[in-house]
Design an enzyme around this catalytic site. Sequence first.
Site, short mmCIF file in Angstrom:
data_model
loop_
_atom_site.label_atom_id
_atom_site.label_comp_id
_atom_site.label_asym_id
_atom_site.label_seq_id
_atom_site.Cartn_x
_atom_site.Cartn_y
_atom_site.Cartn_z
N CYS A 1 -1.10 8.46 -2.37
CA CYS A 1 -1.05 7.89 -1.03
C CYS A 1 -2.11 8.46 -0.10
O CYS A 1 -2.56 7.79 0.81
CB CYS A 1 0.33 8.13 -0.41
SG CYS A 1 1.67 7.29 -1.28
N ARG B 1 0.08 11.19 13.41
CA ARG B 1 1.26 10.81 12.64
C ARG B 1 2.17 9.91 13.47
O ARG B 1 1.99 9.76 14.67
CB ARG B 1 2.04 12.06 12.22
CG ARG B 1 1.41 12.85 11.08
CD ARG B 1 1.49 12.12 9.77
NE ARG B 1 1.21 12.99 8.65
CZ ARG B 1 0.65 12.59 7.53
NH1 ARG B 1 0.27 11.34 7.38
NH2 ARG B 1 0.46 13.44 6.54
N ARG C 1 -8.53 8.05 4.17
CA ARG C 1 -9.49 6.99 3.81
C ARG C 1 -10.19 6.46 5.05
O ARG C 1 -11.43 6.32 5.07
CB ARG C 1 -8.74 5.85 3.10
CG ARG C 1 -9.56 4.57 2.93
CD ARG C 1 -8.68 3.42 2.48
NE ARG C 1 -7.61 3.13 3.42
CZ ARG C 1 -7.74 2.37 4.50
NH1 ARG C 1 -8.92 1.84 4.80
NH2 ARG C 1 -6.71 2.15 5.30
N ARG C 2 -9.41 6.17 6.09
CA ARG C 2 -10.01 5.66 7.33
C ARG C 2 -10.86 6.72 8.02
O ARG C 2 -11.97 6.45 8.49
CB ARG C 2 -8.91 5.17 8.29
CG ARG C 2 -8.20 3.91 7.87
CD ARG C 2 -7.10 3.58 8.86
NE ARG C 2 -6.35 2.39 8.47
CZ ARG C 2 -5.04 2.28 8.59
NH1 ARG C 2 -4.32 3.26 9.08
NH2 ARG C 2 -4.42 1.16 8.23
N ARG D 1 2.36 6.05 17.72
CA ARG D 1 0.91 6.25 17.85
C ARG D 1 0.36 5.55 19.10
O ARG D 1 -0.51 6.08 19.79
CB ARG D 1 0.20 5.74 16.59
CG ARG D 1 0.47 6.58 15.37
CD ARG D 1 -0.27 6.06 14.16
NE ARG D 1 0.59 5.96 12.99
CZ ARG D 1 0.22 5.43 11.85
NH1 ARG D 1 -1.00 4.94 11.71
NH2 ARG D 1 1.05 5.39 10.83
N LYS E 1 0.82 -1.22 0.00
CA LYS E 1 0.00 0.00 0.00
C LYS E 1 0.85 1.27 0.00
O LYS E 1 0.35 2.35 -0.28
CB LYS E 1 -0.97 0.00 1.18
CG LYS E 1 -0.32 0.12 2.55
CD LYS E 1 -1.38 0.16 3.64
CE LYS E 1 -0.76 0.33 5.02
NZ LYS E 1 -1.78 0.41 6.07
N ASP E 2 2.17 1.15 0.31
CA ASP E 2 3.05 2.31 0.27
C ASP E 2 3.55 2.63 -1.14
O ASP E 2 4.05 3.73 -1.40
CB ASP E 2 4.28 2.10 1.16
CG ASP E 2 3.95 2.20 2.64
OD1 ASP E 2 2.88 2.74 2.98
OD2 ASP E 2 4.77 1.74 3.47
#
Length: 283
Positions: A229, A138, A120-121, A144, A82-83
């Site tokens: 991204c 971030r 997206r989330r 996190r 996904k990166d």
Amino acid sequence: MTEINIGTRSSPLALAQTKIIADEIMRSHPGIRINIVGIKTSGDKHLLPFTSNPSGIKGMFTLELEQALLEGKIDFAVHSLKDLPAEINSRLPIVAYSRRANPFDALLGGGDVIGSSSLRRRLQLERLYPDKKILPVRGNINTRLKRLDDGEFSGLVLAVSGLERLGLESRISRIFSPDEILPAPGQGILACQGRSDRDYGWLSCVNDECSRDCAVAERSFASALNAGCNVPVGAYAVIDGGMITLKGLYIDEKTRKFYRGEMKGNRYEADIIGKKLAEVIMS
């Protein structure tokens, strides 16, 4: 003994993921010695503000790895799929796709203030939890989690696959279904990126054909939408025999309108199915 240098981001998760690939190679090829080369990328050095133009973020977590590949400093690189930008350098193709780990997103904790690094989330969480405050966050997973533990957030949303690969699955409160939060294209899949002038047949030991076909469909969908991204696009494909079913989602950040659809077809036409679904949901 053959020596192979594998490049990866230097974060704890990236190193753990690369070790998965390295261990499988050494199990299948006892004559190969692996060196894991941690490389700090632009995305690790400079955390862009959430208001940054998404087109400027493309490749932030892959640029230095690709340069090391081109210069021959590493033999191939391991990325979270996904990166990788939807469009990649033809000289640096994806040469193997790992078996997919759990592709979904998970909630850690709960409460009224939920943090997420992904637009997206966040947009899907706003619809799922209209009474909660959804805030950006971030940092790597450990950073996190510290912010969660320090009480800055009461909840946090992260990819299940990353938590499992770091042995942190016990912290998961719930896992979201794809109808609740559609994952990022390629989430849960590790991509081995090599050079077009080399033979990587020996990486068949880590290559999974189902992951490959799902990845092709999901990334084709994102590419057709010109999704970078930080563009709110979700995609998730499943294989059943010779068929593939692709769910896709695009969210207009300004209007908060959701464009969602599903398409089924021959798995060997995954690229076409991704493009067609993008056309259908935006028509």
